[in-house]
Design an enzyme around this catalytic site. Structure first.
Site, PDB file in Angstrom:
ATOM      1  N   HIS A  48       5.090  -1.126  -1.470  1.00  0.00           N
ATOM      2  CA  HIS A  48       4.868  -0.006  -0.558  1.00  0.00           C
ATOM      3  C   HIS A  48       6.245   0.472  -0.093  1.00  0.00           C
ATOM      4  O   HIS A  48       7.038  -0.314   0.427  1.00  0.00           O
ATOM      5  CB  HIS A  48       4.020  -0.428   0.639  1.00  0.00           C
ATOM      6  CG  HIS A  48       2.613  -0.785   0.272  1.00  0.00           C
ATOM      7  ND1 HIS A  48       1.978  -1.917   0.738  1.00  0.00           N
ATOM      8  CD2 HIS A  48       1.717  -0.152  -0.529  1.00  0.00           C
ATOM      9  CE1 HIS A  48       0.751  -1.966   0.239  1.00  0.00           C
ATOM     10  NE2 HIS A  48       0.572  -0.913  -0.533  1.00  0.00           N
ATOM     11  N   GLU A  75       7.884  -0.328   3.433  1.00  0.00           N
ATOM     12  CA  GLU A  75       8.000  -1.720   3.896  1.00  0.00           C
ATOM     13  C   GLU A  75       9.390  -2.230   3.509  1.00  0.00           C
ATOM     14  O   GLU A  75       9.586  -2.843   2.464  1.00  0.00           O
ATOM     15  CB  GLU A  75       6.871  -2.554   3.303  1.00  0.00           C
ATOM     16  CG  GLU A  75       5.507  -2.058   3.785  1.00  0.00           C
ATOM     17  CD  GLU A  75       4.329  -2.826   3.211  1.00  0.00           C
ATOM     18  OE1 GLU A  75       4.555  -3.779   2.442  1.00  0.00           O
ATOM     19  OE2 GLU A  75       3.186  -2.446   3.518  1.00  0.00           O
ATOM     20  N   HIS A 113       5.891  -8.182   1.603  1.00  0.00           N
ATOM     21  CA  HIS A 113       5.469  -6.965   2.307  1.00  0.00           C
ATOM     22  C   HIS A 113       5.773  -7.096   3.798  1.00  0.00           C
ATOM     23  O   HIS A 113       6.169  -8.160   4.274  1.00  0.00           O
ATOM     24  CB  HIS A 113       3.954  -6.761   2.147  1.00  0.00           C
ATOM     25  CG  HIS A 113       3.527  -6.383   0.765  1.00  0.00           C
ATOM     26  ND1 HIS A 113       3.073  -5.128   0.437  1.00  0.00           N
ATOM     27  CD2 HIS A 113       3.479  -7.107  -0.388  1.00  0.00           C
ATOM     28  CE1 HIS A 113       2.768  -5.087  -0.850  1.00  0.00           C
ATOM     29  NE2 HIS A 113       3.004  -6.283  -1.369  1.00  0.00           N
ATOM     30  N   GLU A 139       2.902 -11.084   4.091  1.00  0.00           N
ATOM     31  CA  GLU A 139       3.193 -10.103   5.139  1.00  0.00           C
ATOM     32  C   GLU A 139       4.210 -10.716   6.096  1.00  0.00           C
ATOM     33  O   GLU A 139       3.910 -11.657   6.823  1.00  0.00           O
ATOM     34  CB  GLU A 139       1.917  -9.722   5.887  1.00  0.00           C
ATOM     35  CG  GLU A 139       0.800  -9.163   5.007  1.00  0.00           C
ATOM     36  CD  GLU A 139       1.079  -7.749   4.517  1.00  0.00           C
ATOM     37  OE1 GLU A 139       2.016  -7.095   5.039  1.00  0.00           O
ATOM     38  OE2 GLU A 139       0.362  -7.293   3.608  1.00  0.00           O
TER      39      GLU A 139
END
Length: 339
Positions: A66, A69, A163, A227
């Site tokens: 992404h 990010e 991420h 994450e």
């Protein structure tokens, strides 16, 4: 290469990685005797010399799947720069075969999450109306390079897809781990996640088209989507929030003795995926709801025309609530704690 929306004042290592420019680090690894290839824009493979003998772990690290990010881009940029310099004095500084993938290069340059569609839903055979998107073409490049990287790899295979989250979370760091990973490899992966100070692990029983699930399913890699805190601006991320994950990754690449985890991650099972069936889809709470917000049995999660999603277990936590996804995609994930 055009830098698009990249900030003008960035450290050289960070700018190079964000622009998918591997020229400096590739030259250092090559000079140290490694086999270096760049099979596609934004993808670098570094393999130990054949004379080193014996199979070594094959580690794929991906960032920027992404484009907004940016924290992991900074973390990996500094690690890669230091590692490429250290191998000049000691080739064994890199103890693995390494593939580094900068995912959605166009989105990074544009300062956007994606160009046409979410790249991390493209690693599947059926793409429907999204087959002609920029992200579908990029996923094809990444799949080809990943297949080539793992083709002759030994049995120890890792894929760490890094991420950062859009919204706050009860657990500032957490990971998604495919259930299909072999038991021993999965345990080692979760142990490593503990060393990286990852607070929670969600066991995922089925693919939604993510890059890490693809690597686990098709290449027997211990793949995980991690994450690491919150989204930030490139060059302005607080790197302290990534310090423990950065150290664990550095230890893995260098073959260093791992440090003792402060605590094992809490483990969650997937209760159900909330799929957006139509444009009538509405969640019972705001899309700014924190990840791992608890809901009680019987509470409404969402409704989509005549379909009503409710909590089935005594308590479930909602993760990734996002009613704005395309029809047919996951709009939320409900999980239950196992340990």
């Amino acid at each position: 290469m055009r830098s698009g929306a990249l900030p003008p004042a960035l450290p050289d290592a960070v700018r190079a990685l964000a622009e998918a420019d591997f020229s400096a680090v590739a030259a250092r690894f090559t000079a140290a005797g490694f086999a270096v290839t760049q099979p596609a824009d934004g993808i670098l493979t570094v393999k130990r010399p054949a004379a080193a003998g014996g199979a070594v772990p094959a580690v794929l690290v991906s960032v920027g799947v992404h484009g907004d990010e940016t924290g992991p881009i900074e973390v990996v940029a500094y690690l890669l720069d230091a590692l490429s310099r250290d191998v000049a004095a000691n080739a064994s500084a890199l103890a693995v075969d390494l593939m580094l993938c900068v995912g959605n290069i166009g989105a990074i340059r544009a300062g956007k999450r994606f160009i046409d569609a979410d790249l991390n839903r493209m690693f599947r055979a059926e793409r429907g109306a999204l087959a002609g998107t920029a992200e579908a073409a990029r996923a094809d490049e990444m799949v080809a390079a990943t297949s080539a990287f793992f083709q002759d790899a030994g049995p120890v295979r890792w894929h760490l897809d890094l991420h950062t989250a859009i919204r706050p979370s009860v657990y500032p760091t957490f990971a998604i781990v495919p259930e299909i990973i072999e038991d021993g490899a999965r345990k080692k992966l979760i142990d490593w996640l503990g060393q990286a100070a990852i607070g929670a692990v969600i066991m995922n029983p089925a693919s939604v088209g993510t890059y890490s699930y693809y690597s686990a399913e098709h290449h027997a890699a211990a793949g995980t989507t991690i994450e690491l805190g919150r989204i930030g601006t490139l060059g302005q991320n607080n790197l302290e929030q990534f310090a423990e994950a950065s150290q664990a990754l550095d230890n893995l690449l260098r073959g260093a003795q791992p440090r003792q985890a402060k605590a094992a991650p809490h483990v969650y099972a997937t209760a159900r995926q909330i799929i957006k069936l139509s444009d009538q889809f509405k969640m019972a709470f705001g899309k700014d709801t924190w990840n791992f917000t608890p809901l009680k049995q019987g509470e409404e999660i969402a409704r989509d025309g005549d379909t009503v999603y409710t909590v089935q277990h005594p308590e479930e936590m909602v993760v990734f609530p996002n009613p704005d996804v395309r029809v047919g995609l996951r709009a939320g994930l409900m999980v239950v704690r196992l340990s």
